[in-house]
Design an enzyme around this catalytic site. Structure first.
Site, PDB file in Angstrom:
ATOM      1  N   SER A   1       0.794  -1.238   0.000  1.00 51.26           N
ATOM      2  CA  SER A   1       0.000   0.000   0.000  1.00 51.26           C
ATOM      3  C   SER A   1       0.823   1.283   0.000  1.00 51.26           C
ATOM      4  O   SER A   1       0.256   2.368  -0.163  1.00 51.26           O
ATOM      5  CB  SER A   1      -0.948   0.016   1.202  1.00 51.26           C
ATOM      6  OG  SER A   1      -2.067  -0.761   0.902  1.00 51.26           O
TER       7      SER A   1
ATOM      8  N   LYS B   1       0.273   3.418  -2.914  1.00 45.83           N
ATOM      9  CA  LYS B   1      -0.901   4.291  -3.028  1.00 45.83           C
ATOM     10  C   LYS B   1      -0.502   5.764  -2.954  1.00 45.83           C
ATOM     11  O   LYS B   1      -1.217   6.642  -3.444  1.00 45.83           O
ATOM     12  CB  LYS B   1      -1.933   3.926  -1.944  1.00 45.83           C
ATOM     13  CG  LYS B   1      -2.529   2.534  -2.188  1.00 45.83           C
ATOM     14  CD  LYS B   1      -3.394   2.016  -1.047  1.00 45.83           C
ATOM     15  CE  LYS B   1      -3.898   0.606  -1.384  1.00 45.83           C
ATOM     16  NZ  LYS B   1      -4.524  -0.098  -0.282  1.00 45.83           N
TER      17      LYS B   1
ATOM     18  N   TYR C   1      -3.880  -2.354 -10.345  1.00 48.12           N
ATOM     19  CA  TYR C   1      -3.795  -2.205  -8.884  1.00 48.12           C
ATOM     20  C   TYR C   1      -2.874  -3.277  -8.272  1.00 48.12           C
ATOM     21  O   TYR C   1      -2.005  -2.966  -7.434  1.00 48.12           O
ATOM     22  CB  TYR C   1      -5.209  -2.292  -8.269  1.00 48.12           C
ATOM     23  CG  TYR C   1      -5.194  -2.306  -6.762  1.00 48.12           C
ATOM     24  CD1 TYR C   1      -5.032  -1.125  -6.035  1.00 48.12           C
ATOM     25  CD2 TYR C   1      -5.306  -3.496  -6.045  1.00 48.12           C
ATOM     26  CE1 TYR C   1      -4.982  -1.139  -4.650  1.00 48.12           C
ATOM     27  CE2 TYR C   1      -5.256  -3.521  -4.667  1.00 48.12           C
ATOM     28  CZ  TYR C   1      -5.100  -2.336  -3.970  1.00 48.12           C
ATOM     29  OH  TYR C   1      -5.042  -2.360  -2.597  1.00 48.12           O
TER      30      TYR C   1
ATOM     31  N   TYR D   1      -4.066   2.738   8.156  1.00 47.90           N
ATOM     32  CA  TYR D   1      -5.281   1.949   8.348  1.00 47.90           C
ATOM     33  C   TYR D   1      -6.076   2.528   9.528  1.00 47.90           C
ATOM     34  O   TYR D   1      -6.152   3.745   9.671  1.00 47.90           O
ATOM     35  CB  TYR D   1      -4.939   0.459   8.556  1.00 47.90           C
ATOM     36  CG  TYR D   1      -3.941  -0.052   7.538  1.00 47.90           C
ATOM     37  CD1 TYR D   1      -4.273  -0.106   6.182  1.00 47.90           C
ATOM     38  CD2 TYR D   1      -2.664  -0.465   7.913  1.00 47.90           C
ATOM     39  CE1 TYR D   1      -3.362  -0.565   5.243  1.00 47.90           C
ATOM     40  CE2 TYR D   1      -1.756  -0.934   6.972  1.00 47.90           C
ATOM     41  CZ  TYR D   1      -2.102  -0.975   5.647  1.00 47.90           C
ATOM     42  OH  TYR D   1      -1.193  -1.418   4.730  1.00 47.90           O
TER      43      TYR D   1
ATOM     44  N   VAL E   1       1.302  -3.759   3.769  1.00 47.31           N
ATOM     45  CA  VAL E   1       1.304  -5.074   4.429  1.00 47.31           C
ATOM     46  C   VAL E   1       2.550  -5.912   4.130  1.00 47.31           C
ATOM     47  O   VAL E   1       2.707  -6.997   4.684  1.00 47.31           O
ATOM     48  CB  VAL E   1       0.018  -5.902   4.124  1.00 47.31           C
ATOM     49  CG1 VAL E   1      -1.214  -5.248   4.717  1.00 47.31           C
ATOM     50  CG2 VAL E   1      -0.142  -6.153   2.641  1.00 47.31           C
TER      51      VAL E   1
END
Ligand code: GLU
Length: 305
Positions: free
Chosen positions: A64, A67, A189, A241, A259
């Protein structure tokens, strides 16, 4: 200029006892193929100094953290129009919550939960002829490293098992917040999440966010000063998160975790710092990584506050 090396060494000694207490992510099967006891840290400053310890030059799956790259690329392209399709509030929910997306009628809470990141990926697919190449080129430009690549095994593993992400993407599509083919969005993605980079490369690639949107080495502007401020604000409020509040409280830097066990954070005007330790806590953040960054801001007295 401060010599950060001895501080990083001290931190490493203090967090080593935590190794063995977390859990490596296994819901993407290929992510489990990692030595759980790895630990690396890299700190780079705006004036070009680098301090590294442990496995700081070993590449891992950034997941992530990607992102942030895709958001920066889409924000640079679309500007404020982006926020018509994705929100700006912390989610306080798991990063792949279907329930929240349903409540909020297909407008994801922020660009760092999976649904929001897939909307951003969709924006890139609409704006670039070869989105996967465009993402890699952008990361290479930010890091100054030409051989950053996707790990195709990890991308395939996630594509084959990412049923919740497929559900989120299909739900977004049904509500009109995905323009492109759902399969294409999931493919891009899964690849962006499967980029492999080291702590040193990641810290280097985040320096533009510590420098008002400009890559310090080439003096290249990526984002406006205002956009860089906004991206940092989103990292502070949504980058960890449903532990973002606690990270701000304990560490006090904008950042983003993945992660794969990586975390990158910045102190605007000063530095970027990356840490990698694959074992995660119950929120999906690197257990030793969070502690290492908390010790960093405590020992140096530096943070954004
Ligand atoms: N590729 C992962 C997923 O979509 C990223 C999760 C993460 O690092 O937060 O589930």
């Amino acid at each position: 200029m401060k010599n950060y090396l001895s501080i990083l060494q001290e931190i490493r000694e203090e967090v080593l006892p935590l190794l063995g207490r977390g859990k490596v992510a296994s819901y993407i099967p290929a992510l489990e193929n990692v030595d759980s006891r790895r630990f690396g840290m890299a700190l780079v400053t705006l004036d070009g100094e680098a301090f590294v310890i442990g496995d700081a030059d070993e590449r891992f799956s950034i997941q992530s953290i990607s992102k942030v790259f895709t958001l920066a690329l889409a924000f640079a392209k679309l500007g404020e129009d982006l926020w018509k399709r994705v929100g700006l509030e912390p989610s306080g929910n798991p990063f792949n919550s279907l329930l929240q997306l349903e409540y909020e009628k297909g407008i994801p809470r922020n660009p760092f939960i999976n649904a929001g990141a897939m909307v951003i990926t969709d924006v890139l697919i609409s704006n670039f002829d070869h989105p996967k190449a465009a993402i890699l080129d952008f990361v290479r430009q930010l890091s100054g490293i030409d051989d950053v690549y996707y790990d195709y095994d990890i991308a395939r593993s996630e594509r084959e098992t990412g049923f919740v992400n497929a559900a989120l993407a299909n739900y977004l599509k049904s509500l009109g917040n995905i323009e492109n083919n759902v399969e294409t969005v999931l493919d891009v993605y899964c690849h962006q999440c499967a980029i492999k980079m080291s702590c040193r490369e990641l810290a280097q690639s985040f320096l533009f966010l510590a420098n008002h949107g400009i890559i310090p080495s080439g003096n290249t502007r990526i984002l406006t000063t205002s956009q860089a401020k906004r991206l940092n604000a989103i990292m502070l409020t949504c980058g960890f998160y449903d532990q973002a509040g606690e990270f701000a409280f304990r560490v006090g830097m904008p950042g983003k975790s993945g992660v794969g066990g990586g975390i990158v954070a910045v102190i605007p005007g000063e530095l970027a710092i990356a840490v990698w330790s694959p074992e995660l806590n119950e929120h999906g953040n690197s257990l030793a990584g969070i502690k290492a960054l908390e010790l960093f801001t405590t020992k140096t007295g530096r943070s954004i506050f």
